[in-house]
Structure formats: C-alpha cells, structure tokens
Design a protein around this motif. Structure first.
Motif, PDB file in Angstrom:
ATOM      1  N   ALA A 299      37.662  39.472 -56.034  1.00 16.48           N
ATOM      2  CA  ALA A 299      36.400  39.514 -56.769  1.00 16.48           C
ATOM      3  C   ALA A 299      36.543  39.023 -58.200  1.00 16.48           C
ATOM      4  O   ALA A 299      35.585  38.523 -58.791  1.00 16.48           O
ATOM      5  N   GLU A 300      37.750  39.178 -58.761  1.00 15.61           N
ATOM      6  CA  GLU A 300      37.940  38.792 -60.162  1.00 15.61           C
ATOM      7  C   GLU A 300      39.411  38.523 -60.430  1.00 15.61           C
ATOM      8  O   GLU A 300      40.279  39.167 -59.851  1.00 15.61           O
ATOM      9  N   ARG A 301      39.678  37.551 -61.293  1.00 15.23           N
ATOM     10  CA  ARG A 301      41.035  37.278 -61.724  1.00 15.23           C
ATOM     11  C   ARG A 301      41.025  37.050 -63.229  1.00 15.23           C
ATOM     12  O   ARG A 301      40.181  36.321 -63.757  1.00 15.23           O
ATOM     13  N   THR A 302      41.944  37.691 -63.927  1.00 22.37           N
ATOM     14  CA  THR A 302      42.055  37.535 -65.371  1.00 22.37           C
ATOM     15  C   THR A 302      43.515  37.373 -65.751  1.00 22.37           C
ATOM     16  O   THR A 302      44.412  37.839 -65.050  1.00 22.37           O
TER      17      THR A 302
ATOM     18  N   THR B 211      41.659  41.518 -58.863  1.00 21.81           N
ATOM     19  CA  THR B 211      40.840  42.647 -58.416  1.00 21.81           C
ATOM     20  C   THR B 211      40.228  42.299 -57.068  1.00 21.81           C
ATOM     21  O   THR B 211      39.465  41.333 -56.950  1.00 21.81           O
ATOM     22  N   PHE B 212      40.592  43.072 -56.049  1.00 18.19           N
ATOM     23  CA  PHE B 212      40.110  42.854 -54.689  1.00 18.19           C
ATOM     24  C   PHE B 212      39.089  43.925 -54.313  1.00 18.19           C
ATOM     25  O   PHE B 212      39.285  45.109 -54.615  1.00 18.19           O
ATOM     26  N   GLU B 213      38.046  43.521 -53.628  1.00 19.11           N
ATOM     27  CA  GLU B 213      37.042  44.444 -53.119  1.00 19.11           C
ATOM     28  C   GLU B 213      37.058  44.422 -51.599  1.00 19.11           C
ATOM     29  O   GLU B 213      37.410  43.400 -50.994  1.00 19.11           O
ATOM     30  N   PRO B 214      36.676  45.522 -50.945  1.00 18.11           N
ATOM     31  CA  PRO B 214      36.679  45.550 -49.477  1.00 18.11           C
ATOM     32  C   PRO B 214      35.808  44.447 -48.888  1.00 18.11           C
ATOM     33  O   PRO B 214      34.711  44.186 -49.377  1.00 18.11           O
ATOM     34  N   ALA B 215      36.333  43.816 -47.832  1.00 19.73           N
ATOM     35  CA  ALA B 215      35.578  42.748 -47.164  1.00 19.73           C
ATOM     36  C   ALA B 215      34.934  43.238 -45.877  1.00 19.73           C
ATOM     37  O   ALA B 215      34.277  42.462 -45.178  1.00 19.73           O
TER      38      ALA B 215
ATOM     39  N   GLY C 269      41.119  50.295 -61.847  1.00 17.63           N
ATOM     40  CA  GLY C 269      40.089  49.299 -61.615  1.00 17.63           C
ATOM     41  C   GLY C 269      38.795  49.941 -61.168  1.00 17.63           C
ATOM     42  O   GLY C 269      38.686  51.179 -61.120  1.00 17.63           O
ATOM     43  N   PRO C 270      37.802  49.141 -60.812  1.00 18.22           N
ATOM     44  CA  PRO C 270      36.524  49.679 -60.356  1.00 18.22           C
ATOM     45  C   PRO C 270      36.701  50.545 -59.108  1.00 18.22           C
ATOM     46  O   PRO C 270      37.617  50.328 -58.312  1.00 18.22           O
ATOM     47  N   GLU C 271      35.822  51.525 -58.944  1.00 20.54           N
ATOM     48  CA  GLU C 271      35.894  52.390 -57.781  1.00 20.54           C
ATOM     49  C   GLU C 271      35.784  51.569 -56.503  1.00 20.54           C
ATOM     50  O   GLU C 271      34.926  50.702 -56.371  1.00 20.54           O
ATOM     51  N   GLY C 272      36.687  51.828 -55.572  1.00 15.92           N
ATOM     52  CA  GLY C 272      36.681  51.118 -54.303  1.00 15.92           C
ATOM     53  C   GLY C 272      37.476  49.834 -54.304  1.00 15.92           C
ATOM     54  O   GLY C 272      37.656  49.219 -53.251  1.00 15.92           O
ATOM     55  N   ALA C 273      37.960  49.395 -55.480  1.00 15.31           N
ATOM     56  CA  ALA C 273      38.699  48.131 -55.567  1.00 15.31           C
ATOM     57  C   ALA C 273      40.205  48.395 -55.519  1.00 15.31           C
ATOM     58  O   ALA C 273      40.675  49.512 -55.735  1.00 15.31           O
ATOM     59  N   ARG C 274      40.955  47.348 -55.171  1.00 13.55           N
ATOM     60  CA  ARG C 274      42.414  47.361 -55.266  1.00 13.55           C
ATOM     61  C   ARG C 274      42.778  46.329 -56.336  1.00 13.55           C
ATOM     62  O   ARG C 274      42.549  45.127 -56.174  1.00 13.55           O
ATOM     63  N   ARG C 275      43.335  46.804 -57.450  1.00 13.79           N
ATOM     64  CA  ARG C 275      43.618  45.935 -58.597  1.00 13.79           C
ATOM     65  C   ARG C 275      45.119  45.918 -58.840  1.00 13.79           C
ATOM     66  O   ARG C 275      45.759  46.971 -58.920  1.00 13.79           O
TER      67      ARG C 275
ATOM     68  N   GLU D  35      41.774  31.725 -55.479  1.00 12.77           N
ATOM     69  CA  GLU D  35      40.481  31.598 -56.131  1.00 12.77           C
ATOM     70  C   GLU D  35      39.583  32.752 -55.730  1.00 12.77           C
ATOM     71  O   GLU D  35      39.746  33.350 -54.660  1.00 12.77           O
ATOM     72  N   VAL D  36      38.639  33.087 -56.597  1.00 10.81           N
ATOM     73  CA  VAL D  36      37.689  34.155 -56.295  1.00 10.81           C
ATOM     74  C   VAL D  36      37.007  33.861 -54.956  1.00 10.81           C
ATOM     75  O   VAL D  36      36.583  32.730 -54.694  1.00 10.81           O
TER      76      VAL D  36
END
Length: 394
Positions: free
Chosen positions: A159-162, A172-176, A211-217, A236-237
């Motif tokens: 979901a995001e890369r910094t 930052t990964f979010e459930p798919a 990280g955000p709730e539910g994410a794997r960072r 890539e995102v």
C-alpha cells in the motif's frame, strides 16, 4: 528423556559427529534436495545453502540437543527449541517434512562414518532425532493453533513505500483478502515469500514495525549481493506477496526491570516496535536505547525511534556515530563501560559480530547471560554454541 541404553553411545560418538559436521551437512542437504527439490521453493533459503550456514545449523541443532540430554536428563534446551519452532512455523513447516529430514540427515551421517556407525549407534541417534522432533512438533502445533486463521501464508498488497536511512525502504502491506489476522506482539516477525526471476519463491523474515491497524509494516535494508532485498526494493505499490502470521519469542518480558535496547543499523527495527508498545501502554519503566550508525543519513527509522522515546516518562536515547560527529558519541561504544546494571533486561539486534561483542562485554561486566536476548534472521549457529557452553558449565 534419552534412554540409558543410548546415553553412552551418544556420549562416545557426539564429538566425532561434531568434528565431521562440515562434511556431513553438505551431504545431507544435497541428498535431500535431489530427492525433494520442492523444498527449495518457499522453504529453504538458497543464499544460506550457498554459504553453508543453513546445513550446519540444522544438523548442529540435533547435536546441541543431544549434548543437552547428556547432562540434563530431566529437561530439554527450551530456549533453542522455542527459537527453532517459531522459525519453523513462520516458514510453514509441517509434520510430514520431519521424516524427510530424518532420512537424509541420518543417511548422511551413515555415509560419512561408514562401518563405524553400528546399528546400535544409528538407533541411538535415531532416538535423539525423534525426541527433538516430537518436542518441536508439540510447540509448533501450539503455535499454529494459536493463530486467528488456518493458513500458512495470506496475500498482502503493498500500500505504501517510503525511504529511510541506510539504503532502507519501509514497506506497508495491507490484507488482499478477508483472511482473519493474527495480532502481532512487539518484537515479532513475519516471513515474506518473494518470487525470483526463475520462478522460485524465497522466504525471508522481517521484524514488524509500528503501522496502521491491520497492516504489516517492515523495513528492508538493501543488500547489493543479496537475492531477495533488491527484489523487495523494486516492488511497486499494488504488488502482492504472501506473508505469514507473526512469530518470534524475543518479546518484552513481563517485568518492571530496567530495559536496555542496544542496536546497530537496521537492527533498530525490534527496538522501535518495543518503544512504540511501551509508549502506548504508558510504561514508567526505565528504558535506555543505545543505537550505533555510521552517520545520520545511514540511520534507519531514527525519527520514529526518537518520537517513540519522547513519549516515555523514563526513557533516554543515546546515539553513537562511527563515521561522523552527529551523535552524542563518536566511534563504537565500549560495551563493558556503558554502566548497564546487572538487573537490566537487555535486547540486542544488529550484525552477528556486533551482538557477539556486545553480549560478551556485558556478561564480563556482570550482566547475567539469561538477561540478554537477541534475534538473528538466518541460520543461528551462535545459539547452538551458546547453549552447548551453558550445558558444559552446568
């Protein structure tokens, strides 16, 4: 418990097998992968195979287990078993794979020792292996059962890369999908399955950072000679990867003892997770974080660590920079002169040489070895040697 029949046989042959491990381990892995090439896809690291570290660690863990049984007939090396069980479950190891390892490991020992391996000796080592296997399987069943789902890996979407310091990227990964998520404990890690250009999946473990709730960072330092980190840096995102449930037993102790977090470079990741947890809990524990980096530009997650530390009532951050004067201290710390109190609970993370140096100095300075915890992402021969040393001193 090792049978009285097997004890003298193990005691007599363990030194010989330890001496022959550099020859036995490659035979074991070559044989296993020829018979089961599927195990290199998603289970074993090819990089660790090339270095020779993984074969030595797996075979060496059986020897360390046997050495413990010889001097502690009424107990098992719990710390080693727990560390191995968490690593196994993060990789999705299943019970059906244990007989495969057994057959090829014992086969490699037999091939190497030849006629010196009598049926009686082979039977004794067979007993050792299955005692260890059953102990691990019991732990692993419990770990799998404690998860919020019944899958080894679930799909996650980037979901995001910094960028952060030290040629490190934060992903930052979010459930798919709708797989139920297992909450992570600060200090735990996940395994990522990364598809290589030849179609083979390679697993790597990374500490989870806040990280955000539910994410794997996670934070990934780029290794130009590595196989996986360059691929992760190029993600890539929107890209999807399978990610395991969280595992790992190097977590905060349920205590009010003073805490010392000692890290170098990317080893700061579990420390950031610990500090975030302590801040969220409103902890009043005495917390001392000491980090070593070349320069500010090479200091990953520095801003996050500083912010988390600022929220603690009794927290201090001490910075050492080895190639600049940007930190409060210049050069590498003299770990024995840091004034760490013997009742402190110390956590180490960084390159193996850094942790070995720090741990040895702290022990010499009076900090009990059992109060010092560390995490190694990769084959951990150090734990085996350390456990064997404790066994010999007992």
């Amino acid at each position: 418990m090792l049978s009285e029949k097997s004890k003298p046989l193990i005691e007599a042959t363990a030194p010989v097998i330890v001496e022959r491990l550099p020859e036995i381990a490659p035979k074991f892995y070559n044989s296993m992968f020829q018979a089961h090439p599927e195990l290199i896809n998603g289970v074993f690291s090819r990089a660790n195979q090339k270095s020779g570290a993984q074969p030595l660690t797996l075979a060496g863990s059986v020897i360390a287990f046997a050495q413990h049984l010889l001097t502690h007939s009424d107990s098992y090396p719990d710390e080693m078993l727990s560390r191995v069980a968490h690593k196994h479950t993060s990789l999705g190891i299943v019970e059906e794979q244990y007989p495969i390892v057994h057959d090829h490991l014992l086969g490699a020992i037999a091939d190497d020792l030849g006629d010196a391996l009598t049926p009686e000796i082979a039977e004794a080592w067979d007993e050792v292996y299955w005692l260890m296997a059953e102990a691990l399987l019991k732990l692993e069943r419990g770990l799998y059962a404690s998860q919020a789902n019944d899958v080894m890996f679930a799909p996650y979407r980037l979901a995001e890369r910094t960028e952060t310091g030290g040629d490190t990227v934060v992903l930052t990964f979010e459930p798919a999908d709708d797989t139920p998520q297992t909450p992570a404990v600060a200090g735990q890690y996940v395994s990522l399955q990364t598809r290589m250009s030849d179609g083979v999946d390679q697993p790597r473990q990374f500490t989870l950072i806040p990280g955000p709730e539910g994410a794997r960072r996670i934070a990934v330092k780029k290794d130009m000679d590595g196989e996986v980190s360059p691929v992760l840096h190029a993600l890539e995102v929107g890209a999807e990867l399978p990610i395991s449930n969280p595992y790992g037993d190097v977590v905060l102790t349920d205590s009010e003892a003073p805490l010392v977090f000692l890290s170098a470079g990317i080893g700061v990741t579990p420390m950031v997770a610990f500090l975030d947890k302590l801040a969220a809990d409103g902890s009043t524990r005495e917390v001392r974080a000491i980090r070593v980096d070349p320069t500010d530009a090479d200091a990953p997650l520095l801003a996050e660590q500083t912010e988390a530390m600022s929220k603690l009532a009794n927290g201090t951050l001490e910075r050492w920079t080895t190639k600049s004067e940007e930190g409060e201290h210049t050069g590498r710390p003299d770990f024995s002169a840091l004034g760490v109190s013997p009742d402190s609970h110390v956590y180490l993370c960084g390159r193996l040489e850094f942790m070995q140096e720090a741990r040895s100095a702290l022990v010499d300075a009076g900090v009990p070895g059992q109060n010092i915890r560390y995490e190694i992402f990769g084959p951990d021969m150090w734990m085996l040697h350390d456990d064997a040393a404790r066994t010999q001193k007992a």
